[in-house]
Write an enzyme that holds these catalytic residues in place. Structure first.
Site, PDB file in Angstrom:
ATOM      1  N   CYS A 108       0.818  -1.220   0.000  1.00 38.81           N
ATOM      2  CA  CYS A 108       0.000   0.000   0.000  1.00 38.81           C
ATOM      3  C   CYS A 108       0.851   1.269   0.000  1.00 38.81           C
ATOM      4  O   CYS A 108       0.351   2.352  -0.284  1.00 38.81           O
ATOM      5  CB  CYS A 108      -0.953   0.007   1.187  1.00 38.81           C
ATOM      6  SG  CYS A 108      -2.055  -1.403   1.192  1.00 38.81           S
ATOM      7  N   HIS A 121      -3.362   7.154   3.062  1.00 40.17           N
ATOM      8  CA  HIS A 121      -3.806   5.868   2.509  1.00 40.17           C
ATOM      9  C   HIS A 121      -5.212   5.566   3.042  1.00 40.17           C
ATOM     10  O   HIS A 121      -5.463   5.648   4.243  1.00 40.17           O
ATOM     11  CB  HIS A 121      -2.812   4.788   2.923  1.00 40.17           C
ATOM     12  CG  HIS A 121      -3.248   3.406   2.592  1.00 40.17           C
ATOM     13  ND1 HIS A 121      -3.761   3.062   1.362  1.00 40.17           N
ATOM     14  CD2 HIS A 121      -3.258   2.264   3.340  1.00 40.17           C
ATOM     15  CE1 HIS A 121      -4.060   1.775   1.365  1.00 40.17           C
ATOM     16  NE2 HIS A 121      -3.778   1.266   2.558  1.00 40.17           N
ATOM     17  N   ASN A 159     -10.350  -0.114   0.095  1.00 41.43           N
ATOM     18  CA  ASN A 159      -8.901   0.055   0.144  1.00 41.43           C
ATOM     19  C   ASN A 159      -8.314  -0.493  -1.161  1.00 41.43           C
ATOM     20  O   ASN A 159      -8.259  -1.706  -1.357  1.00 41.43           O
ATOM     21  CB  ASN A 159      -8.373  -0.709   1.360  1.00 41.43           C
ATOM     22  CG  ASN A 159      -6.861  -0.682   1.477  1.00 41.43           C
ATOM     23  OD1 ASN A 159      -6.161  -0.250   0.560  1.00 41.43           O
ATOM     24  ND2 ASN A 159      -6.343  -1.146   2.599  1.00 41.43           N
TER      25      ASN A 159
HETATM   26  O1  UT7 Z   1      -3.712  -1.191   3.608  1.00 36.52           O
HETATM   27  C1  UT7 Z   1      -3.385  -1.606   4.892  1.00 36.52           C
HETATM   28  C2  UT7 Z   1      -4.198  -2.780   5.148  1.00 36.52           C
HETATM   29  N1  UT7 Z   1      -5.052  -2.933   6.237  1.00 36.52           N
HETATM   30  C3  UT7 Z   1      -5.545  -2.107   7.158  1.00 36.52           C
HETATM   31  O2  UT7 Z   1      -5.294  -0.959   7.237  1.00 36.52           O
HETATM   32  C4  UT7 Z   1      -6.449  -2.734   8.142  1.00 36.52           C
HETATM   33  C5  UT7 Z   1      -6.252  -2.221   9.545  1.00 36.52           C
HETATM   34  N2  UT7 Z   1      -7.198  -2.867  10.448  1.00 36.52           N
HETATM   35  C6  UT7 Z   1      -8.502  -2.598  10.423  1.00 36.52           C
HETATM   36  O3  UT7 Z   1      -8.946  -1.774   9.635  1.00 36.52           O
HETATM   37  C7  UT7 Z   1      -9.391  -3.305  11.406  1.00 36.52           C
HETATM   38  O4  UT7 Z   1      -8.602  -4.039  12.290  1.00 36.52           O
HETATM   39  C8  UT7 Z   1     -10.442  -4.229  10.727  1.00 36.52           C
HETATM   40  C9  UT7 Z   1     -11.477  -3.394   9.990  1.00 36.52           C
HETATM   41  C10 UT7 Z   1      -9.751  -5.179   9.755  1.00 36.52           C
HETATM   42  C11 UT7 Z   1     -11.171  -5.064  11.784  1.00 36.52           C
HETATM   43  O5  UT7 Z   1     -11.778  -4.204  12.721  1.00 36.52           O
HETATM   44  P1  UT7 Z   1     -11.632  -4.492  14.270  1.00 36.52           P
HETATM   45  O6  UT7 Z   1     -12.407  -3.481  14.975  1.00 36.52           O
HETATM   46  O7  UT7 Z   1     -10.153  -4.602  14.571  1.00 36.52           O
HETATM   47  O8  UT7 Z   1     -12.350  -5.902  14.419  1.00 36.52           O
HETATM   48  P2  UT7 Z   1     -11.767  -7.271  14.994  1.00 36.52           P
HETATM   49  O9  UT7 Z   1     -10.783  -7.885  14.064  1.00 36.52           O
HETATM   50  O10 UT7 Z   1     -11.371  -7.056  16.416  1.00 36.52           O
HETATM   51  O11 UT7 Z   1     -13.062  -8.160  14.978  1.00 36.52           O
HETATM   52  C12 UT7 Z   1     -14.181  -7.885  15.842  1.00 36.52           C
HETATM   53  C13 UT7 Z   1     -15.253  -8.928  15.579  1.00 36.52           C
HETATM   54  C14 UT7 Z   1     -14.736 -10.361  15.638  1.00 36.52           C
HETATM   55  O12 UT7 Z   1     -15.746 -11.158  16.217  1.00 36.52           O
HETATM   56  P3  UT7 Z   1     -15.684 -11.565  17.761  1.00 36.52           P
HETATM   57  O13 UT7 Z   1     -14.401 -12.341  17.898  1.00 36.52           O
HETATM   58  O14 UT7 Z   1     -15.679 -10.286  18.532  1.00 36.52           O
HETATM   59  O15 UT7 Z   1     -16.912 -12.377  17.930  1.00 36.52           O
HETATM   60  C15 UT7 Z   1     -14.584 -10.729  14.176  1.00 36.52           C
HETATM   61  O16 UT7 Z   1     -14.729 -12.138  13.954  1.00 36.52           O
HETATM   62  O17 UT7 Z   1     -15.794  -8.736  14.278  1.00 36.52           O
HETATM   63  C16 UT7 Z   1     -15.751  -9.999  13.570  1.00 36.52           C
HETATM   64  N3  UT7 Z   1     -15.586  -9.689  12.157  1.00 36.52           N
HETATM   65  C17 UT7 Z   1     -16.625  -9.439  11.353  1.00 36.52           C
HETATM   66  N4  UT7 Z   1     -17.964  -9.389  11.583  1.00 36.52           N
HETATM   67  C18 UT7 Z   1     -18.742  -9.072  10.548  1.00 36.52           C
HETATM   68  C19 UT7 Z   1     -14.433  -9.610  11.439  1.00 36.52           C
HETATM   69  N5  UT7 Z   1     -14.723  -9.300  10.163  1.00 36.52           N
HETATM   70  C20 UT7 Z   1     -16.074  -9.194  10.082  1.00 36.52           C
HETATM   71  C21 UT7 Z   1     -16.962  -8.868   9.038  1.00 36.52           C
HETATM   72  N6  UT7 Z   1     -18.277  -8.822   9.316  1.00 36.52           N
HETATM   73  N7  UT7 Z   1     -16.528  -8.589   7.797  1.00 36.52           N
END
Ligand code: UT7
Length: 309
Positions: A100, A236, A266
């Site tokens: 990225c 980004h 993204n």
């Molecule tokens: O270009 C650079 C690349 N990447 C980034 O910049 C990504 C940086 N990270 C992020 O943007 C965030 O960490 C995410 C958007 C990827 C995830 O958000 P989060 O607030 O960190 O969520 P999490 O991973 O802590 O997940 C929370 C919950 C989990 O369920 P439990 O364990 O609390 O029951 C996940 O399984 O959300 C669940 N989850 C989803 N639920 C619905 C994860 N993905 C999804 C989804 N839909 N797509």
């Protein structure tokens, strides 16, 4: 940008997710997915528009750099394909792999060639087609990315890039990665298979909100620029919460941080040039405006560049 649009509701029909979850956690509502378009096709289209906008003929280009990690071929480079498409017969062409951060790193490389007096006119493209590297059953990643390309033309001038910082931390490469092909060969009797993108989202989030403000402050300090002089911070476009957190840490108002991840998701190396191009075409950038670009991604890689428009 590819023609085909995919909404959060479309994705909710494929994996266990919802428009509400995706929009609240990321700010993304839709993205474009390449069906007919290849990475080099998107890159060439973006390049043609940038050249037209700059009034530069393809034959005038000395160098074409493409920031990408999802070119159509392992070789040749996307840059060579673009050079052929454009008929930029005098340009040397190659890709820069910094995920990225790829566009920013490519732009800084071109600037270094120009500053050294080696080249006068160059084209920088950020393009990614991550849809072909995604595990479409993994809801934690498949909702985040879109395909796209953006491009800029750079020429020797006193204006433009004033200062830049680029950083890498290879000790954390596992946080965000994609195996190009699994090992398979004559000796182990397996065929090589394509790998998929893996991300530890929380680790990337923590890294971004710490390192992006740090490198922006560094670029400002080293160039003797007061942060209040900056009109826009073009970051980004991965997640609006990352951008909000960066704005808070820099103590700057959110209206200095334009965003468009709502429409494109993204797009990896393409987010910064696409947003820059949109703002330019909307007449939001004026001569002498000071702008900071900042990217972060797999590697880990990150950086910031101070521009005078
Ligand atoms: O270009 C650079 C690349 N990447 C980034 O910049 C990504 C940086 N990270 C992020 O943007 C965030 O960490 C995410 C958007 C990827 C995830 O958000 P989060 O607030 O960190 O969520 P999490 O991973 O802590 O997940 C929370 C919950 C989990 O369920 P439990 O364990 O609390 O029951 C996940 O399984 O959300 C669940 N989850 C989803 N639920 C619905 C994860 N993905 C999804 C989804 N839909 N797509």
């Amino acid at each position: 940008m590819p023609v085909q649009m995919v909404t959060n509701d479309d994705l909710a029909r494929v994996v266990d997710t919802s428009d509400e979850w995706i929009a609240e956690r990321t700010g993304i509502r839709q993205r474009r997915i390449a069906v007919e378009e290849s990475a080099s096709h998107m890159a060439s289209e973006a390049a043609r528009r940038a050249l037209e906008n700059a009034g530069v003929e393809p034959e005038a280009l000395d160098l074409i750099l493409v920031g990408t990690t999802s070119a159509d071929h392992c070789f040749p480079s996307a840059a060579c394909e673009v050079q052929g498409e454009l008929g930029a017969i005098h340009a040397v062409a190659f890709d820069i792999s910094a995920a990225c951060s790829g566009f920013l790193f490519a732009m800084n490389n071109l600037q270094a060639f120009i500053r050294a007096g080696i080249y006068r006119t160059g084209l920088v493209i950020g393009v990614d087609c991550l849809s072909k590297l995604i595990d479409w059953k993994d809801r934690s990643t498949c909702v985040l990315f879109g395909d796209g390309a953006g491009a800029v033309v750079l020429q020797a001038s006193d204006k433009g890039i004033q200062h830049s910082v680029m950083r890498s931390d290879g000790s954390k490469w596992q946080v965000l990665s994609c195996v190009s092909r699994t090992n398979g060969n004559l000796l182990n009797g397996r065929m090589p298979e394509p790998g998929y993108l893996y991300m530890n989202g929380q680790e990337v989030f923590k890294f971004a909100v710490k390192k992006v403000p740090e490198c922006i402050n560094q670029v400002l300090e080293e160039s003797g620029t007061d942060i209040e002089e900056i009109k826009y911070f073009i970051l980004h476009q991965a997640n609006y919460r990352i951008i909000e957190s960066v704005a808070k840490r820099l103590k700057q108002p959110m209206d200095k941080f334009p965003m468009n991840m709502e429409y494109y998701g993204n797009t990896s190396a393409a987010t910064i040039p696409v947003l820059l191009d949109e703002m330019n075409r909307e007449g939001k950038l004026n001569s002498e405006d000071k702008i900071v670009l900042s990217g972060f991604g797999a590697g880990l890689t990150w950086g910031a560049t101070l521009l005078e428009w």
